[in-house]
Design a protein around this motif. Sequence first.
Motif, PDB file in Angstrom:
ATOM      1  N   MET A   3      30.886  13.344   7.754  1.00  0.00           N
ATOM      2  CA  MET A   3      31.895  12.637   6.960  1.00  0.00           C
ATOM      3  C   MET A   3      32.253  11.314   7.639  1.00  0.00           C
ATOM      4  N   PRO A   4      32.320  10.244   6.859  1.00  0.00           N
ATOM      5  CA  PRO A   4      32.611   8.937   7.459  1.00  0.00           C
ATOM      6  C   PRO A   4      34.089   8.768   7.795  1.00  0.00           C
ATOM      7  N   ILE A   5      34.358   8.574   9.058  1.00  0.00           N
ATOM      8  CA  ILE A   5      35.733   8.305   9.492  1.00  0.00           C
ATOM      9  C   ILE A   5      35.780   6.886  10.038  1.00  0.00           C
ATOM     10  N   TYR A   6      36.661   6.085   9.465  1.00  0.00           N
ATOM     11  CA  TYR A   6      36.764   4.693   9.888  1.00  0.00           C
ATOM     12  C   TYR A   6      38.122   4.453  10.523  1.00  0.00           C
ATOM     13  N   GLU A   7      38.143   3.426  11.372  1.00  0.00           N
ATOM     14  CA  GLU A   7      39.408   2.995  11.947  1.00  0.00           C
ATOM     15  C   GLU A   7      39.951   1.827  11.150  1.00  0.00           C
ATOM     16  N   PHE A   8      41.221   1.860  10.913  1.00  0.00           N
ATOM     17  CA  PHE A   8      41.889   0.778  10.200  1.00  0.00           C
ATOM     18  C   PHE A   8      43.034   0.248  11.043  1.00  0.00           C
ATOM     19  N   SER A  45      49.713  -1.552   2.286  1.00  0.00           N
ATOM     20  CA  SER A  45      48.328  -1.510   1.821  1.00  0.00           C
ATOM     21  C   SER A  45      47.501  -2.633   2.438  1.00  0.00           C
ATOM     22  N   ARG A  46      48.138  -3.481   3.244  1.00  0.00           N
ATOM     23  CA  ARG A  46      47.419  -4.579   3.875  1.00  0.00           C
ATOM     24  C   ARG A  46      46.781  -4.085   5.173  1.00  0.00           C
ATOM     25  N   VAL A  47      45.711  -3.327   5.025  1.00  0.00           N
ATOM     26  CA  VAL A  47      45.015  -2.802   6.188  1.00  0.00           C
ATOM     27  C   VAL A  47      43.585  -3.338   6.189  1.00  0.00           C
ATOM     28  N   LYS A  48      43.038  -3.500   7.361  1.00  0.00           N
ATOM     29  CA  LYS A  48      41.650  -3.949   7.475  1.00  0.00           C
ATOM     30  C   LYS A  48      40.847  -2.911   8.243  1.00  0.00           C
ATOM     31  N   LYS A  49      39.596  -2.780   7.875  1.00  0.00           N
ATOM     32  CA  LYS A  49      38.745  -1.777   8.505  1.00  0.00           C
ATOM     33  C   LYS A  49      38.160  -2.339   9.793  1.00  0.00           C
ATOM     34  N   LEU A  50      38.234  -1.544  10.834  1.00  0.00           N
ATOM     35  CA  LEU A  50      37.645  -1.941  12.101  1.00  0.00           C
ATOM     36  C   LEU A  50      36.239  -1.366  12.194  1.00  0.00           C
ATOM     37  N   MET A  51      35.369  -2.056  12.883  1.00  0.00           N
ATOM     38  CA  MET A  51      33.989  -1.588  13.008  1.00  0.00           C
ATOM     39  C   MET A  51      33.941  -0.237  13.711  1.00  0.00           C
ATOM     40  N   SER A  52      34.560  -0.164  14.870  1.00  0.00           N
ATOM     41  CA  SER A  52      34.686   1.094  15.596  1.00  0.00           C
ATOM     42  C   SER A  52      35.622   0.852  16.759  1.00  0.00           C
ATOM     43  N   GLN A  53      36.082   1.908  17.354  1.00  0.00           N
ATOM     44  CA  GLN A  53      37.009   1.763  18.461  1.00  0.00           C
ATOM     45  C   GLN A  53      36.313   1.136  19.670  1.00  0.00           C
ATOM     46  N   VAL A  54      35.053   1.488  19.894  1.00  0.00           N
ATOM     47  CA  VAL A  54      34.310   0.953  21.034  1.00  0.00           C
ATOM     48  C   VAL A  54      34.081  -0.539  20.873  1.00  0.00           C
ATOM     49  N   LEU A  97      39.704   9.248   6.947  1.00  0.00           N
ATOM     50  CA  LEU A  97      38.480   9.809   6.394  1.00  0.00           C
ATOM     51  C   LEU A  97      38.232   9.226   5.012  1.00  0.00           C
ATOM     52  N   ILE A  98      37.079   8.606   4.831  1.00  0.00           N
ATOM     53  CA  ILE A  98      36.768   7.937   3.571  1.00  0.00           C
ATOM     54  C   ILE A  98      35.885   8.837   2.718  1.00  0.00           C
ATOM     55  N   LEU A  99      36.350   9.141   1.530  1.00  0.00           N
ATOM     56  CA  LEU A  99      35.557   9.923   0.585  1.00  0.00           C
ATOM     57  C   LEU A  99      35.360   9.085  -0.670  1.00  0.00           C
TER      58      LEU A  99
END
Length: 72
Positions: free
Chosen positions: A1-6, A35-44, A18-20
Amino acid sequence: MPIYEFQCEDCGEIFEELILGNREDEIVCKKCKSSRVKKLMSQVAFKSGSKFVSSLGSACSTCKGGTCSSCH
Ligand SMILES: [Zn+2]
């Protein structure tokens, strides 16, 4: 399951979601409900950035210049 950081652009809160399907647009900040959130590539990638790449290059003992293009 795709989990993204925002990251919330209003309060700076960083959270995982968790994005479904196509529900990415419905993501809201868990702290301030913005609702003004941006997706981060990853924590690393977010924490290390280009420094991680340069540290990999300088880790090569045969290279003094910071890149391994001449010895690999
Ligand atoms: Zn927020």
